[in-house]
Design a protein around this motif. Structure first.
Motif, PDB file in Angstrom:
ATOM      1  N   ARG A   1     -49.047  -7.906 -26.637  1.00  0.00           N
ATOM      2  CA  ARG A   1     -48.354  -6.848 -25.904  1.00  0.00           C
ATOM      3  C   ARG A   1     -46.865  -7.157 -25.808  1.00  0.00           C
ATOM      4  O   ARG A   1     -46.474  -8.281 -25.475  1.00  0.00           O
ATOM      5  CB  ARG A   1     -48.941  -6.693 -24.496  1.00  0.00           C
ATOM      6  N   ARG A   2     -46.080  -6.153 -26.085  1.00  0.00           N
ATOM      7  CA  ARG A   2     -44.636  -6.313 -25.975  1.00  0.00           C
ATOM      8  C   ARG A   2     -44.264  -6.750 -24.558  1.00  0.00           C
ATOM      9  O   ARG A   2     -44.842  -6.283 -23.575  1.00  0.00           O
ATOM     10  CB  ARG A   2     -43.968  -4.989 -26.322  1.00  0.00           C
TER      11      ARG A   2
ATOM     12  N   SER B   1     -44.430  -1.049 -21.031  1.00  0.00           N
ATOM     13  CA  SER B   1     -44.468   0.352 -20.621  1.00  0.00           C
ATOM     14  C   SER B   1     -45.697   0.551 -19.740  1.00  0.00           C
ATOM     15  O   SER B   1     -46.736  -0.065 -19.974  1.00  0.00           O
ATOM     16  CB  SER B   1     -44.574   1.251 -21.851  1.00  0.00           C
TER      17      SER B   1
ATOM     18  N   ARG C   1     -48.172  -1.870 -26.232  1.00  0.00           N
ATOM     19  CA  ARG C   1     -47.591  -1.759 -27.576  1.00  0.00           C
ATOM     20  C   ARG C   1     -47.739  -3.074 -28.330  1.00  0.00           C
ATOM     21  O   ARG C   1     -47.251  -4.115 -27.882  1.00  0.00           O
ATOM     22  CB  ARG C   1     -46.111  -1.386 -27.481  1.00  0.00           C
TER      23      ARG C   1
ATOM     24  N   VAL D   1     -46.337  -4.527 -31.523  1.00  0.00           N
ATOM     25  CA  VAL D   1     -45.252  -4.136 -32.424  1.00  0.00           C
ATOM     26  C   VAL D   1     -45.124  -5.014 -33.668  1.00  0.00           C
ATOM     27  O   VAL D   1     -44.559  -4.587 -34.677  1.00  0.00           O
ATOM     28  CB  VAL D   1     -43.906  -4.101 -31.666  1.00  0.00           C
TER      29      VAL D   1
ATOM     30  N   TYR E   1     -41.394   3.004 -36.364  1.00  0.00           N
ATOM     31  CA  TYR E   1     -42.568   2.721 -35.542  1.00  0.00           C
ATOM     32  C   TYR E   1     -43.886   2.922 -36.300  1.00  0.00           C
ATOM     33  O   TYR E   1     -44.955   2.792 -35.712  1.00  0.00           O
ATOM     34  CB  TYR E   1     -42.547   3.589 -34.281  1.00  0.00           C
TER      35      TYR E   1
ATOM     36  N   GLU F   1     -47.240   0.732 -35.866  1.00  0.00           N
ATOM     37  CA  GLU F   1     -47.344   0.148 -34.527  1.00  0.00           C
ATOM     38  C   GLU F   1     -48.661   0.585 -33.902  1.00  0.00           C
ATOM     39  O   GLU F   1     -49.034   1.758 -33.964  1.00  0.00           O
ATOM     40  CB  GLU F   1     -46.181   0.600 -33.648  1.00  0.00           C
TER      41      GLU F   1
ATOM     42  N   GLN G   1     -50.956   1.126 -30.535  1.00  0.00           N
ATOM     43  CA  GLN G   1     -50.782   1.379 -29.107  1.00  0.00           C
ATOM     44  C   GLN G   1     -52.129   1.651 -28.452  1.00  0.00           C
ATOM     45  O   GLN G   1     -52.956   2.371 -29.006  1.00  0.00           O
ATOM     46  CB  GLN G   1     -49.850   2.579 -28.891  1.00  0.00           C
TER      47      GLN G   1
ATOM     48  N   LYS H   1     -48.492  10.010 -34.351  1.00  0.00           N
ATOM     49  CA  LYS H   1     -49.494   8.952 -34.171  1.00  0.00           C
ATOM     50  C   LYS H   1     -50.871   9.459 -34.565  1.00  0.00           C
ATOM     51  O   LYS H   1     -51.216  10.616 -34.292  1.00  0.00           O
ATOM     52  CB  LYS H   1     -49.552   8.498 -32.710  1.00  0.00           C
TER      53      LYS H   1
END
Length: 362
Positions: A271-272, A276, A281, A283, A317, A320, A322, A334
């Motif tokens: 997780r970043r 958020s 995310r 990444v 992106y 990526e 999510q 997405k």
């Protein structure tokens, strides 16, 4: 601290061969702890000794640690003293669990017993019991903790209480344990058995979800199946768990691409760190798969637990991954590729900043 899996056996309710078969099977799946109970045994001392030496010998051959649950009534019944623990050493046990405590000094003294037996404390009390013991300078190498299990439904620990109790032990860097319940097993120490879990919210959950939750708290080192005998499938599920990293079970969308499957299942996701509240995310995968095409596909409204991968229209992106935490509108950039199973949605709360996780197709 290495995390372990354990099983429970109740020799007075079964036969030696049944118990040995179960222990061998559990060991083959990576289980290395055994909980067993003297609280409900109603036999002469020598018969108890013969029965337990036999079964504990089997466990030791399998390199499994054995802890015996005891209480003052057991000592009275067997005519033994807390000042002389030779009886338990002769059984071959690695330690004893004190179902009831003393004054703090006694527990501390017990950790220096000449047989080097582990002294396991009851963790399911949110009082300064452990702090008192620690003021008496125990041998922490021989001091560990284990929660209770609760055979009657609706009597298990509430989550916040469980966390508070567990934090008292982790503050002192002691090894900890808690129980999960098998949905197939029927055997426990008492004639009431609505499942043998520590947390009430676990009682009707799949066994692997219970274990994932306990490990995800970061407060429990050993997960023990409280009732016997768990099914082969349950033992296998727990044996395959990654004990140090959260693994989420996912139901796949139809017709997703091979590259999307690869991104989902063949990578460890992180997780970043600048998080958020709407999504987890991952990444790093977008860098690794930047040169691959992710063709646009299904883009429904984003619901908690949905898993999306950025498609070719998402610029930098693309690729990526999510995991949705809060509902959001549809985004055609997405592709929806899967959904975390309903019973595991609460585990999303345990993916912390920089935390790693993996996905497994259910």
């Amino acid at each position: 601290m290495m995390r372990r899996l354990g099983v429970s056996i109740y020799p007075e309710k079964s036969t030696p061969e049944q118990d040995k078969t179960y222990l061998r099977k559990a060991a083959s799946y990576g289980f290395s702890r055994v909980f067993t109970c003297l609280l409900s045994v109603q036999k002469p001392k020598e018969e108890i000794k013969a029965d337990f030496v036999d079964i504990i010998s089997c466990a030791k051959e399998l390199q499994m640690e054995v802890i015996l649950d005891v209480a003052p009534t057991v000592f009275d019944q067997l005519g033994i003293s807390y000042d002389e623990l030779s009886f338990f050493a002769e059984l071959g046990a690695d330690g004893i669990r004190l179902d009831l405590g003393f004054d703090g000094l006694k527990e501390a003294q017990l950790t220096y017993n000449k047989y080097d037996l582990k002294i396991e404390l009851n963790m399911s009390n949110d009082v300064a019991y452990l702090d008192n013991i620690m003021t008496h300078q125990p041998n922490t190498e021989n001091l560990i903790g284990c929660h209770n299990f609760y055979p009657q439904k609706y009597t298990g620990l509430p989550y916040e209480f469980f966390i508070s109790c567990s934090e008292r032990f982790k503050k002192h860097h002691l090894r900890t344990a808690a129980f999960v319940t098998s949905s197939d097993a029927k055997m426990g120490p008492w004639n009431i058995n609505d499942g043998l879990c520590t947390l009430e919210e676990h009682r009707n959950l799949p066994i692997d979800v219970q274990a994932k939750h306990l490990f995800a708290t970061g407060l429990i080192d050993d997960v023990i199946i409280g009732n016997a005998y768990a099914s082969d499938k349950e033992l296998e599920l727990l044996g395959k768990l990654h004990r140090a990293r959260l693994e989420l079970s996912v139901e796949l969308e139809k017709n997703i691409s091979d590259i999307e499957k690869t991104i989902m299942f063949e990578e460890t996701h992180t997780r970043r760190g600048d998080i958020s509240e709407y999504m987890v995310r991952s990444v790093e995968v977008r860098k690794k798969y930047a040169a691959y095409s992710v063709e646009a596909a299904k883009t429904p409204v984003q619901k908690r637990g949905d898993i999306f991968i950025g498609n070719d229209s998402f610029g930098k992106y693309k690729a990526e991954l999510q995991v949705v935490l809060k509902d959001m509108p549809a985004d055609e950039r997405k592709n929806k590729v899967g959904h975390v199973l309903e019973e595991e949605l609460f585990l999303l709360d345990y993916i912390h900043p920089w935390g790693s996780f993996t996905l497994r197709e259910k």
